[in-house]
Design a protein around this motif. Structure first.
Motif, PDB file in Angstrom:
ATOM      1  N   ASP A   1       0.816  -1.218   0.000  1.00  0.00           N
ATOM      2  CA  ASP A   1       0.000   0.000   0.000  1.00  0.00           C
ATOM      3  C   ASP A   1       0.848   1.266   0.000  1.00  0.00           C
ATOM      4  O   ASP A   1       0.318   2.360  -0.102  1.00  0.00           O
ATOM      5  CB  ASP A   1      -0.909   0.017   1.242  1.00  0.00           C
ATOM      6  N   THR A   2       2.160   1.111   0.140  1.00  0.00           N
ATOM      7  CA  THR A   2       3.034   2.283   0.243  1.00  0.00           C
ATOM      8  C   THR A   2       4.125   2.223  -0.820  1.00  0.00           C
ATOM      9  O   THR A   2       4.789   1.200  -0.965  1.00  0.00           O
ATOM     10  CB  THR A   2       3.687   2.352   1.633  1.00  0.00           C
ATOM     11  N   GLN A   3       4.268   3.340  -1.567  1.00  0.00           N
ATOM     12  CA  GLN A   3       5.375   3.457  -2.509  1.00  0.00           C
ATOM     13  C   GLN A   3       6.603   3.991  -1.755  1.00  0.00           C
ATOM     14  O   GLN A   3       6.487   4.908  -0.926  1.00  0.00           O
ATOM     15  CB  GLN A   3       4.996   4.432  -3.633  1.00  0.00           C
ATOM     16  N   HIS A   4       7.758   3.423  -2.048  1.00  0.00           N
ATOM     17  CA  HIS A   4       8.988   3.829  -1.361  1.00  0.00           C
ATOM     18  C   HIS A   4       9.845   4.656  -2.313  1.00  0.00           C
ATOM     19  O   HIS A   4      10.212   4.178  -3.395  1.00  0.00           O
ATOM     20  CB  HIS A   4       9.765   2.594  -0.899  1.00  0.00           C
ATOM     21  N   ILE A   5      10.149   5.874  -1.878  1.00  0.00           N
ATOM     22  CA  ILE A   5      10.948   6.775  -2.712  1.00  0.00           C
ATOM     23  C   ILE A   5      12.305   6.965  -2.032  1.00  0.00           C
ATOM     24  O   ILE A   5      12.389   7.421  -0.884  1.00  0.00           O
ATOM     25  CB  ILE A   5      10.248   8.126  -2.916  1.00  0.00           C
ATOM     26  N   PHE A   6      13.342   6.627  -2.749  1.00  0.00           N
ATOM     27  CA  PHE A   6      14.720   6.678  -2.256  1.00  0.00           C
ATOM     28  C   PHE A   6      15.296   8.040  -2.614  1.00  0.00           C
ATOM     29  O   PHE A   6      15.486   8.357  -3.795  1.00  0.00           O
ATOM     30  CB  PHE A   6      15.513   5.554  -2.922  1.00  0.00           C
ATOM     31  N   ILE A   7      15.544   8.882  -1.605  1.00  0.00           N
ATOM     32  CA  ILE A   7      16.018  10.252  -1.838  1.00  0.00           C
ATOM     33  C   ILE A   7      17.510  10.292  -1.565  1.00  0.00           C
ATOM     34  O   ILE A   7      17.962   9.992  -0.456  1.00  0.00           O
ATOM     35  CB  ILE A   7      15.279  11.245  -0.928  1.00  0.00           C
ATOM     36  N   THR A   8      18.278  10.669  -2.560  1.00  0.00           N
ATOM     37  CA  THR A   8      19.730  10.677  -2.402  1.00  0.00           C
ATOM     38  C   THR A   8      20.327  11.802  -3.226  1.00  0.00           C
ATOM     39  O   THR A   8      19.630  12.513  -3.958  1.00  0.00           O
ATOM     40  CB  THR A   8      20.318   9.307  -2.794  1.00  0.00           C
ATOM     41  N   GLY A   9      21.609  11.973  -3.123  1.00  0.00           N
ATOM     42  CA  GLY A   9      22.319  13.024  -3.840  1.00  0.00           C
ATOM     43  C   GLY A   9      23.661  13.259  -3.177  1.00  0.00           C
ATOM     44  O   GLY A   9      23.959  12.699  -2.117  1.00  0.00           O
ATOM     45  N   LEU A  10      24.481  14.077  -3.814  1.00  0.00           N
ATOM     46  CA  LEU A  10      25.782  14.378  -3.235  1.00  0.00           C
ATOM     47  C   LEU A  10      25.624  15.246  -1.998  1.00  0.00           C
ATOM     48  O   LEU A  10      24.601  15.926  -1.818  1.00  0.00           O
ATOM     49  CB  LEU A  10      26.663  15.102  -4.261  1.00  0.00           C
ATOM     50  N   SER A  11      26.614  15.241  -1.146  1.00  0.00           N
ATOM     51  CA  SER A  11      26.599  16.096   0.041  1.00  0.00           C
ATOM     52  C   SER A  11      26.548  17.557  -0.394  1.00  0.00           C
ATOM     53  O   SER A  11      27.232  17.972  -1.326  1.00  0.00           O
ATOM     54  CB  SER A  11      27.858  15.854   0.882  1.00  0.00           C
ATOM     55  N   GLY A  12      25.686  18.315   0.318  1.00  0.00           N
ATOM     56  CA  GLY A  12      25.561  19.735   0.011  1.00  0.00           C
ATOM     57  C   GLY A  12      24.615  20.045  -1.124  1.00  0.00           C
ATOM     58  O   GLY A  12      24.513  21.197  -1.556  1.00  0.00           O
ATOM     59  N   SER A  13      23.892  19.063  -1.612  1.00  0.00           N
ATOM     60  CA  SER A  13      22.993  19.288  -2.748  1.00  0.00           C
ATOM     61  C   SER A  13      21.668  19.903  -2.331  1.00  0.00           C
ATOM     62  O   SER A  13      20.876  20.312  -3.186  1.00  0.00           O
ATOM     63  CB  SER A  13      22.719  17.964  -3.468  1.00  0.00           C
ATOM     64  N   GLY A  14      21.385  20.010  -1.037  1.00  0.00           N
ATOM     65  CA  GLY A  14      20.108  20.548  -0.574  1.00  0.00           C
ATOM     66  C   GLY A  14      19.099  19.466  -0.261  1.00  0.00           C
ATOM     67  O   GLY A  14      17.906  19.757  -0.089  1.00  0.00           O
ATOM     68  N   LYS A  15      19.536  18.237  -0.159  1.00  0.00           N
ATOM     69  CA  LYS A  15      18.635  17.104   0.072  1.00  0.00           C
ATOM     70  C   LYS A  15      17.911  17.227   1.405  1.00  0.00           C
ATOM     71  O   LYS A  15      16.703  17.007   1.488  1.00  0.00           O
ATOM     72  CB  LYS A  15      19.437  15.802   0.003  1.00  0.00           C
ATOM     73  N   SER A  16      18.654  17.595   2.492  1.00  0.00           N
ATOM     74  CA  SER A  16      18.038  17.694   3.814  1.00  0.00           C
ATOM     75  C   SER A  16      16.982  18.789   3.840  1.00  0.00           C
ATOM     76  O   SER A  16      15.913  18.610   4.443  1.00  0.00           O
ATOM     77  CB  SER A  16      19.109  17.970   4.868  1.00  0.00           C
ATOM     78  N   SER A  17      17.245  19.887   3.210  1.00  0.00           N
ATOM     79  CA  SER A  17      16.250  20.964   3.152  1.00  0.00           C
ATOM     80  C   SER A  17      14.997  20.507   2.427  1.00  0.00           C
ATOM     81  O   SER A  17      13.870  20.838   2.823  1.00  0.00           O
ATOM     82  CB  SER A  17      16.833  22.194   2.443  1.00  0.00           C
ATOM     83  N   PHE A  18      15.171  19.768   1.345  1.00  0.00           N
ATOM     84  CA  PHE A  18      14.032  19.228   0.592  1.00  0.00           C
ATOM     85  C   PHE A  18      13.175  18.323   1.485  1.00  0.00           C
ATOM     86  O   PHE A  18      11.950  18.448   1.536  1.00  0.00           O
ATOM     87  CB  PHE A  18      14.560  18.463  -0.626  1.00  0.00           C
ATOM     88  N   VAL A  19      13.832  17.420   2.224  1.00  0.00           N
ATOM     89  CA  VAL A  19      13.091  16.504   3.102  1.00  0.00           C
ATOM     90  C   VAL A  19      12.384  17.273   4.204  1.00  0.00           C
ATOM     91  O   VAL A  19      11.201  17.033   4.501  1.00  0.00           O
ATOM     92  CB  VAL A  19      14.045  15.442   3.689  1.00  0.00           C
ATOM     93  N   ASN A  20      13.078  18.244   4.839  1.00  0.00           N
ATOM     94  CA  ASN A  20      12.466  19.008   5.923  1.00  0.00           C
ATOM     95  C   ASN A  20      11.255  19.792   5.441  1.00  0.00           C
ATOM     96  O   ASN A  20      10.240  19.891   6.132  1.00  0.00           O
ATOM     97  CB  ASN A  20      13.491  19.973   6.529  1.00  0.00           C
ATOM     98  N   THR A  21      11.347  20.344   4.227  1.00  0.00           N
ATOM     99  CA  THR A  21      10.238  21.129   3.689  1.00  0.00           C
ATOM    100  C   THR A  21       9.014  20.246   3.464  1.00  0.00           C
ATOM    101  O   THR A  21       7.885  20.620   3.805  1.00  0.00           O
ATOM    102  CB  THR A  21      10.654  21.802   2.377  1.00  0.00           C
ATOM    103  N   ILE A  22       9.223  19.083   2.894  1.00  0.00           N
ATOM    104  CA  ILE A  22       8.100  18.185   2.618  1.00  0.00           C
ATOM    105  C   ILE A  22       7.451  17.710   3.911  1.00  0.00           C
ATOM    106  O   ILE A  22       6.222  17.674   4.034  1.00  0.00           O
ATOM    107  CB  ILE A  22       8.562  16.978   1.786  1.00  0.00           C
ATOM    108  N   LEU A  23       8.282  17.365   4.897  1.00  0.00           N
ATOM    109  CA  LEU A  23       7.748  16.827   6.150  1.00  0.00           C
ATOM    110  C   LEU A  23       7.226  17.923   7.064  1.00  0.00           C
ATOM    111  O   LEU A  23       6.584  17.629   8.076  1.00  0.00           O
ATOM    112  CB  LEU A  23       8.823  16.018   6.871  1.00  0.00           C
ATOM    113  N   GLY A  24       7.525  19.179   6.721  1.00  0.00           N
ATOM    114  CA  GLY A  24       6.929  20.280   7.460  1.00  0.00           C
ATOM    115  C   GLY A  24       7.612  20.617   8.752  1.00  0.00           C
ATOM    116  O   GLY A  24       7.056  21.368   9.564  1.00  0.00           O
TER     117      GLY A  24
END
Length: 917
Positions: free
Chosen positions: A376-399
């Motif tokens: 029932d759940t799709q799994h999305i693997f979020i990755t990228g190089l260090s400093g790419s803004g990945k953590s900010s993207f995750v924090n924004t989505i999760l609120g």
């Protein structure tokens, strides 16, 4: 009625009285006897035989015997049998037995009747072996005689003589081909009384039954199969029955559900990891061949897959005809098996085996598998190089700011009703108390990649889109570190690769993407361009987005691209992102895709367990080598410490005795002088009758003063100086042990050894010295009161002449000369002995005290020696077992691989899906 029947029932006499029914049989036969006797050549045997029968029926057994003993015609054998019957009735069993056994006749009926009577007689006499023997002979001679086999069967069952009962049933089944006897055999088998018989015992009966009744044949084979299942003869049974089945004309269309299931259960029991391959290798090919020949519709695909997977492992072990048939059947036959359940069963079997063999609990792998079956759940693997803004993207989505610094572990964010954070490693599952514990885990760097964090929280975006985000540490560093991060990649349905808008899609990012595709070529990769708010000007933003998307799609044509900024208006951006997520999610055939990934994890698990075996062996070898090295060094340290202990004890004792000897010399030199000086106390007017007593007391007072005021203070100072030097020596020894412990602890990689000596020994010495030197009381020494000749004469003269004034001058001179010239060596020795007596125990215990000082370090080193020796022995035994029986580890994993390959034949390959390796 036939004559034989009349003779059996003792109704032969009825032929004489049928016309005289109203007369008594004895009267009729008596008249017939008289009539026959009057003839010229009378034949009285028949009438006597008949009379004997009548007497027998009227229980006049003696009269009957008398009549039957006088029979000389063809009825004589029957008469003997009847005579024995009469003795039997009279209770004269021994006589009856003798007569029965003496009867010789070719008449099968008579022989059988005699045997039946003997049978009953033997039972009455409790001669059961004889009863069995006569009954078996009777059955062999005349098995069709009425009730013979039934009597025998009842007797054998009552006696629980199951071997003879089974033999009777099997032989009669083969002889008569009667379903009743085959049913009896089945009953015995199901009762469990046939287990002691060799499996080959039933082969002929089975072959016969196959031609008579195939349904009953399957019933008997199934019963035998189940009865032998837990017996030592089980493998012999499998060899026998499969050889037999190979030679029978089996037709799958005749429907063999019971045999099909037995073959299936047996095959899977063989490959569940409990058996060595060499033990089952000779049975499996015939077992699979027969299974394929008789498999029912529900199992034909499974049987075909089993044949093909085993043939891959052991080529040419199964005939090419059977292999070809299996290939045709698996490609043409539909199956409705529960693929996921079968796959999870295999996975659980491997996990249980690994845990039973101390290969770890593998909690992380189990967790990954649990995620795969959450359809029932799709799994999305979020990755990228260090400093790419990945953590900010995750924090924004999760609120919320869940990560204020780069993550160090893989984190799966999932929607749930309540907050729950769990850390999963291979060896344990830990519930984190809250966000602070989670942040602490994120700040940790050591061994961080060995764990996965499951972060459950109420989140509208995750819930609405039915997705879970798998956030990873930034991809940097070595190839090994990236591989550790990408181990969780196969649990994902899509990859979101985050790139920095300022330096989008660099060569380094292309290298990482290549690595991702190598690890998981079937997982779609899409892109997030982050930090779009850092680009100045709308036209520049559009240009960078379009150029980046064009470059990406040139490299990965199927990829989609989303522009993101943490500074954009949240609601609008999340709405666009939701549409983007929905566009990349593909739930078509998700079960099949997840199943393929599950198979991948099973295969990699098998490979990793095989590698673990090699790793364990290498670790054991290294452990043995390391322990041997440690044992040598620890043994050397023990010997070195013992030498140090002995050296210190010797040095302390020597130094103590050195100043003690000096004191002894001082006392030996001073005491005589001190005593001689007492001569000044002798005056011409002294009372010479008591002068020796006064001098002796004064000498003791002067000795007391000398010892207490001069010797003891000097001795105390020497002792204190000696203790100070001992302390320095002890501290030097402790420093040596500290260096030794530090050296060993570096080798251990742990603060294992603390070689702390017992400095309380010095405190005990100081306390003892203070106590023993605080005061000294000299016991009075007999200096001038001894009974030496000179003293005796002098004292006697003093008492005799002391009162005469003219003699005092002479006594004065004698006493003074005696005191000044006396040898006081013995007195000096007594003084010395008294002075040092309190210190004797101290001196004797010096060596013990030094031992006590070093006791704790020596004990710890000896314990470490024992641990190293035990480690060598334990690890060497494990190595020997592994090398002596490598199949104990290798074979189960090989058979797990057979099961995996079998499953792949049935599912992935059959559906045209790509297997992941």
């Amino acid at each position: 009625m036939s004559i034989e029947k009349q003779l059996k029932q003792k109704t032969y006499h009825e032929m004489f009285i049928n016309e005289h029914e109203n007369s008594h049989p004895i009267r009729v036969l008596g008249e017939a006897f008289q009539e026959e006797a009057e003839k010229d050549l009378p034949d009285l045997s028949q009438i006597r035989f008949a009379q004997g029968e009548v007497y027998f029926h009227y229980k006049d057994f003696e009269a009957a015997i008398f009549k039957w003993e006088n029979i000389s015609n063809d009825l004589e054998p029957w008469a003997k049998k009847n005579t024995a019957d009469a003795y039997y009735e009279l209770g004269m069993l021994s006589t009856a037995e003798d007569i029965y056994t003496a009867i010789v006749t070719d008449n099968p009926t008579l022989n059988t009747e005699v045997a039946l009577q003997l049978f009953s007689l033997y039972i009455d006499r409790d001669k059961l072996d004889a009863a069995v023997s006569v009954m078996k002979k009777t059955i062999n001679a005349n098995p069709d005689y009425p009730n013979v086999t039934e009597i025998a069967r009842t007797f054998f069952e009552e006696q629980q003589d199951w071997n003879n009962a089974i033999e009777l049933a099997v032989n009669e089944a083969k002889r008569t081909e009667s379903p009743v006897w085959f049913d009896m055999v089945i009953t015995y088998v199901e009762k469990g009384v046939t287990k002691s018989l060799a499996p080959s015992y039933f082969s002929q009966a089975l072959i016969l039954l196959f031609g008579l009744d195939k349904e009953k044949f399957e019933q008997l084979v199934s019963a035998l199969w189940n009865s032998y299942k837990n017996e030592e003869t089980y493998l012999s049974w499998l060899s026998e029955i499969n050889h037999l089945l190979l030679n029978l004309d089996l037709d799958r269309n005749e429907n063999w559900p019971g045999l099909s299931m037995l073959h299936k259960e047996t095959y899977f029991s063989f490959i569940d990891g409990r058996y060595f391959i060499k033990k089952i290798q000779e049975f499996i090919p015939d077992l699979l061949t027969n299974w394929l020949r008789l498999a029912d519709q529900a199992n034909v695909v499974l049987a075909s897959a089993a044949v093909l997977s085993w043939n891959e492992l052991f080529p040419a072990s199964i005939s090419t005809t059977i292999v070809s048939e299996a290939e045709n059947l698996i490609s043409m036959t539909e199956t409705d098996m529960d693929e996921l359940d079968e796959c999870l069963t295999l996975f659980d079997s491997i996990m249980n085996w690994a845990e039973d063999h101390e290969m770890g609990k593998n909690h992380r792998l189990k967790w990954l598998v649990d995620q795969l079956i959450d359809f029932d759940t799709q799994h999305i693997f979020i990755t990228g190089l260090s400093g790419s803004g990945k953590s900010s993207f995750v924090n924004t989505i999760l609120g919320e700011d869940l990560q204020d610094s780069p993550t160090s572990s893989v984190v799966m964010f999932k929607n749930d009703e309540e907050l729950a954070i769990t850390e999963i490693t291979d060896w344990e599952i830990t519930n984190l108390a809250g966000f602070s514990d989670f942040q602490e885990r994120m700040d940790r760097r050591r061994n961080a990649l060995e764990s996965i964090i499951e972060f459950k929280l109420p989140n509208a975006f995750l819930q609405g889109n039915r997705v879970a985000f798998i956030d990873t540490p930034g991809l940097k560093g070595s190839l090994h570190e990236r591989n550790e991060i990408l181990k969780s990649l196969h649990v994902a349905d899509n990859v979101l690769f985050v790139v920095d808008a300022n330096v989008p899609f660099t060569e380094k990012e292309r290298s990482v993407l290549t690595q991702i595709q190598e690890v998981a070529p079937d997982i779609p990769i899409h892109f997030i361009i982050s930090k779009m708010d850092t680009i100045t000007g709308e036209q520049e933003v559009i240009r960078i987005f379009e150029e980046t998307r064009s470059t990406i799609q040139t490299y990965l044509p199927e990829s989609q691209v989303f522009a993101f900024s943490s500074q954009y208006e949240g609601g609008s951006q999340l709405k666009d992102l939701k549409e983007f997520i929905q566009s990349i999610n593909n739930s078509i055939n998700i079960e099949d895709k997840r199943l393929a990934k599950l198979l991948f994890y099973i295969r990699t698990t098998i490979a990793s367990l095989l590698q673990k075996r090699i790793d364990v062996e290498n670790q054991l070898l290294e452990s043995v080598r390391w322990n041997e090295e440690m044992l040598m060094k620890l043994t050397g340290a023990v010997n070195q410490l013992k030498d140090t202990e002995a050296q210190k004890a010797k040095a302390f004792t020597k130094s103590y005795r050195a100043f003690k000897d000096a004191i002894e010399i001082d006392i030996a030199e001073t005491v005589p002088s001190l005593l001689k000086e007492c001569s000044v106390l002798i005056k011409e007017d002294s009372n010479f009758s008591k002068i020796h007593l006064e001098l002796n007391d004064e000498m003791n007072r002067r000795l007391q003063a000398y010892l207490e005021e001069q010797v003891m203070p000097k001795y105390y100072r020497l002792l204190q100086d000696w203790i100070v030097r001992c302390k320095e020596e002890f501290e030097e020894g402790q420093e040596f042990l500290n260096e030794m412990a530090e050296s060993f602890n570096q080798m251990y990689g742990d603060e294992r050894l603390k070689l702390e000596c017992d400095f309380k020994v010095l405190d005990d010495w100081r306390r003892d010295m203070d106590r023993m030197t605080s005061r000294f009381q000299l016991d009075s020494i007999n200096i001038l009161l001894r009974r030496t000749p000179s003293q005796f004469l002098l004292k006697s003269a003093g008492k005799l002449f002391g009162a005469i004034s003219q003699n005092k001058a002479m006594l004065y001179n004698k006493y003074k000369s005696f005191v000044e010239n006396e040898d006081y060596a013995e007195a000096a020795k007594l003084v010395c002995d008294q002075f040092f007596r309190p210190f004797e125990l101290f001196e004797k215990s010096l060596e013990r005290d030094v031992t006590m000082f070093f006791k704790s370090p020596l004990t710890m080193l000896n314990r470490s020696v024992e641990e190293a020796s035990a480690g060598i022995q334990t690890n060497q035994e494990m190595l020997n077992n592994m090398n002596a029986n490598p199949e104990m580890f290798r074979d189960p994993l090989t058979l797990f691989e057979v099961r995996l390959r079998q499953f792949e034949w049935m599912t992935v390959a059959g559906k045209g899906m790509q297997t992941i390796y």
